[in-house]
Design a protein around this motif. Structure first.
Motif: not given
Ligand code: ADP
Ligand code: MG
Lengths: 336, 474
Positions: A13, A229, A274-275
């Protein structure tokens, strides 16, 4: 600076966040001469971002700041390029003395959640010194619990989530004072909502500090890219801004093409989440063969297993991968 | 004034529009000008004289909505409107004629000088329309750029609004053709900090009014007021283990005064004090708040203005971060209140303020002494103050709880409540152990004890001591 010794090039990430930043700079390069910029950051032992910036843009003036003695020595040992100078200094002292005639990209890569107030004050002190065209990236710890970790008790038993959020909110209120953005409540201290609140606090800190210059010089701070993230046990928030002249915005967006980029955050409201799942090489190759275009269902059928606890989580993971796969790191084993 | 012809034997001494539009607006901050408009809404509520259904929430049901952008400012309320007669006689005059003081003589308004609304409009732009929807009729008054530059015209047309389907009785002011500097400041949040700053200012200065039920919105976001409370030990705690506020009440020369000062939060531990000194917070709930007819005119002041650092009271310092006080003045005659023209400050020469200041200092001193007495023994003090409960401002100032009041100089309408404050137990006095260690060493021990190297140094030291104390006594 905990995290100084963690090999973060292994973290997918964080890596996506960094690659998005590079992609952003590529677009900015159509408007400002990135190769002529100076780069300042906390390089830690690996100096990944320094290598990336040098290889993509050929930056020749690079400074790394590190306050911890051992980490500094290790960094010195590892300096990968001759054009990187490193200084043993606290970020706050660096900012106090900062006075640059050279166009600069600065990345304040903060890690600690407990020093949030100090960090915001440092950001404030820095933005008023930036010049038109300078780029600032900031990383903040967006894990609400990291402000006061450990088990806490309430009336002799372990506290519930609501009690915990009340406690953390009070703490944030005393710690942040006027930086606490308006309209938020303890409910916003969930891991999902907290990045937005932090982004609001950063926006307020920055606009307040910059208002004098905005009104007198006709310049303003334009947000470009924000990301939240998960990085191991921690959630991080990053945001990148540039100093522009009033009235320059449209030309800037036209020339950089940022409007059509798909990852940009030109206000302080939204951010990339974001993952992406950690994938084996085999998984990555099979998924990539269906991209772009393949649906999450198609991909999951092809793989024949779930990523999360259930189908919903799996679909989320795959959707997220679909959005960011171009920035996904390729790991290889290297033998020396 | 309409006759501008100058007689050859007499000197021209009338005003010009410029005087009001360019000069008078210089001395007022944009935010204060906007607060003036909000004050008018609240005065409007007073004027409706509707007895409130809930006495603690006299402003419930009333609201004001402010919105602004780079081309326009507006404020809209449901506070009854500007009465037609008032509009005709003086609401649009620059300055309030003496005889008009009679108009609001028996209600506690804050309007006095008859300038707020006009000054706010001139400060912001060149074109405005004021619409008033009252029970009797609905009308509007336009202030145009032409009028603003015409030195011979000192009247404005009142026009009837025929289609008065507006559901709320209230006032709406819209300012357009904003002055350049103003338009810039009204830029959206994320570019300008104005919205946030105004939010904070209103939440401070209208906190009392908002707590009493009034609702304020800025660009559709509702403003919330911060709580004000002081710690008060429960009745069953013994005298030498108590935390209480200092209270004072009186009526002086037509002004009702009520005051409370004490601890709004516990003393800081040594490590918290360190952090506080390193990164000063810009918002602290410490200091004095002064309220005149519900309007906060001084917010969390920590200077000589409110008695800090004079006549035996130490200057403000983070050690006193837990100390807060509030003074409320109330009068139907706004001229008797110790308020400055901008309503953001007290008139320090006012007799009533000078008088009360002695009691403010008297109260302050007891609590600064308390923190000095317990310095170095904060842990024990926090045991005591941790048991005290927060009591809300309304109860502190006007509560009916039976207390051991002392009459000041035997006057029946002036009394104070002197608090019992905890004192350290003398038979086993607490001593401070002080030493310094390098950060890396502290981190090593912290990690050993807590598996967390970021634990506060004071806690690490204490844990070491406690561990050895246990050994020594086993
Ligand atoms: N929104 C409003 N609602 C009710 N009355 C108002 C409003 N705005 C202005 N007024 C009244 O118009 C008059 C002129 O206002 P202003 O210029 O602020 O002078 P002042 O309040 O000092 O008398 C005042 O009597 C005021 O109460
Ligand atoms: Mg007024």
């Amino acid at each position: 600076m905990s995290g100084a010794n963690v090999p973060y090039h292994m973290r997918q990430n964080k890596s996506v966040d960094r690659m998005l930043f590079i992609d952003l700079l590529t677009r900015l390069n159509r408007y400002i001469p990135i190769p002529d910029y100076r780069y300042v950051s906390f390089g830690a032992a690996f100096l990944e971002d320094f290598k990336l910036l040098h290889s993509h843009f050929g930056l020749r003036s690079m400074l790394s700041i590190e306050m911890d003695e051992q980490a500094f020595l290790r960094q010195t040992f590892n300096l990968p390029l001759r054009c990187i100078q490193n200084f043993r200094q606290k970020s706050g002292d660096f900012i106090d003395r900062y006075n640059s005639e050279t166009p600069t990209i600065i990345w304040l890569d903060y890690a600690s959640a407990k020093e949030l107030r100090e960090q915001l004050q440092e950001i404030q002190a820095l933005v008023v010194k930036l010049r038109v065209g300078d780029v600032l990236k900031v990383t903040l710890n967006a894990n609400p619990e990291a402000m006061s970790p450990g088990l806490h008790h309430y009336d002799g038993r372990q506290e519930t989530v609501d009690e915990k959020r009340d406690r953390l909110f009070k703490q944030l209120d005393t710690r942040l004072g006027d930086f606490l953005p308006t309209g938020y409540s303890p409910d916003d201290l969930s891991p999902i909502r907290f990045p937005k609140m932090l982004l609001g606090a950063s926006r307020d800190a920055i606009t307040t500090a910059f208002d004098g210059r905005r009104l007198s010089e006709g310049v303003y701070i334009q947000p470009l890219l924000s990301c939240a993230y998960q990085d191991g046990p921690h959630q991080m928030l990053t945001f990148t801004v540039i100093v522009l002249r009033d009235g320059e915005k449209n030309d800037f967006l036209d020339k950089t093409g940022l409007n059509n980029w798909g990852y940009q955050n030109l206000d302080w409201e939204n951010f990339n989440k974001i993952s992406v799942p950690a994938l084996t090489v085999k998984e990555k190759i099979s998924i990539d063969r269906l991209l772009p275009g393949g649906s999450a269902e198609e991909i999951l059928t092809q793989l024949g297993f779930n990523f999360g606890r259930n189908n919903r989580e799996s679909v989320e993971a795959v959707e997220n991968y679909k959005k960011y796969y171009r920035y996904y790191p390729n790991y290889q084993r290297v033998m020396f | 004034m309409t006759n501008k012809k100058i007689n050859s034997e007499r000197a021209a001494a009338g005003p010009t529009k410029r005087f009001f539009i360019d000069m008078l607006t210089r001395d007022i901050d944009l935010m204060d000008a906007i607060l003036d408009l909000l004050d008018n809404c609240v005065d409007g509520v007073q004027r409706t004289r509707k007895p409130p259904t809930d006495a603690t929430k006299p402003y419930a049901g009333y609201w004001a909505k402010i919105s602004f952008g780079t081309d326009r400012f507006s404020i809209e309320d449901n506070c009854g409107g500007i009465p037609f007669d008032l509009a005709r006689r003086y609401a649009f005059m620059m300055g309030r004629p003496k005889e008009e003081d009679e108009a609001d003589a028996d209600i506690p308004t804050v309007g006095m000088y008859g300038i707020g609304m006009k000054r706010a409009i001139f400060k912001m732009g060149r074109n405005a329309i004021v619409k008033s929807y009252t029970k009797e009729r609905a009308f509007s008054v336009s202030i145009t750029p032409k009028w603003m530059s015409d030195d011979s015209d000192w009247e404005l047309d009142i026009e009837n609004i025929r289609d008065s389907r507006r559901p709320n009785l209230g006032t709406e002011i819209v300012v357009t053709q904003l002055n350049t500097g103003i338009a810039q400041r009204f830029a959206e949040s994320g570019v300008s900090s104005f919205g946030k700053d105004l939010y904070n200012l209103v939440s401070h200065h209208f906190s009392f009014i908002i707590r009493k039920g009034f609702r304020v919105f800025i660009n559709d976001e509702e403003i919330f007021a911060r709580q004000f409370s002081l710690l008060w030990s429960e009745d069953d705690r013994p005298k030498d283990e108590r935390i209480e506020p200092y209270l004072y009440r009186s009526v002086k020369d037509g002004v009702e005064i009520s005051m409370a000062v004490g601890f709004h939060s516990q003393m800081l531990t040594d490590d918290e004090l360190d952090e506080e000194q390193k990164t000063k917070r810009s918002r602290e709930d410490a200091g004095w708040t002064i309220i005149c007819n519900d309007r906060v005119v001084v917010y969390n002041d920590k200077t000589r203005l409110t008695g800090w650092g004079e006549a035996g009271v130490p200057s403000y310092h983070s050690q006193f971060i837990g100390i807060a006080g509030v003074v409320v003045f109330r009068s139907n005659d706004a001229w008797k209140l110790p308020v400055t023209t901008t309503k953001r400050g007290v008139d320090t020469s006012s007799d009533v303020f000078l008088y009360i200041k002695d009691y403010m200092r008297d109260g302050l001193k007891r609590f600064t002494n308390h923190t000095n007495t317990w310095k170095g023994n904060v842990e024990a003090e926090r045991q005591i103050s941790g048991r005290a409960k927060p009591v809300q401002m309304e109860d502190l100032l006007f509560g009916e709880k039976t207390l051991d009041w002392t009459n000041v100089q035997n006057r029946i309408d002036e009394k104070k409540y002197v608090p019992s404050l905890a004192v350290p137990k003398e038979h086993d006095p607490v001593k401070i152990i002080r030493f310094g260690k390098s950060l890396s060493e502290i981190k090593d021990v912290a990690y050993y004890l807590f598996e967390d190297e970021d634990v506060a140094p004071g806690d690490v030291g204490k844990a070491c001591f406690d561990a050895y104390l246990k050994k020594a006594r086993s």
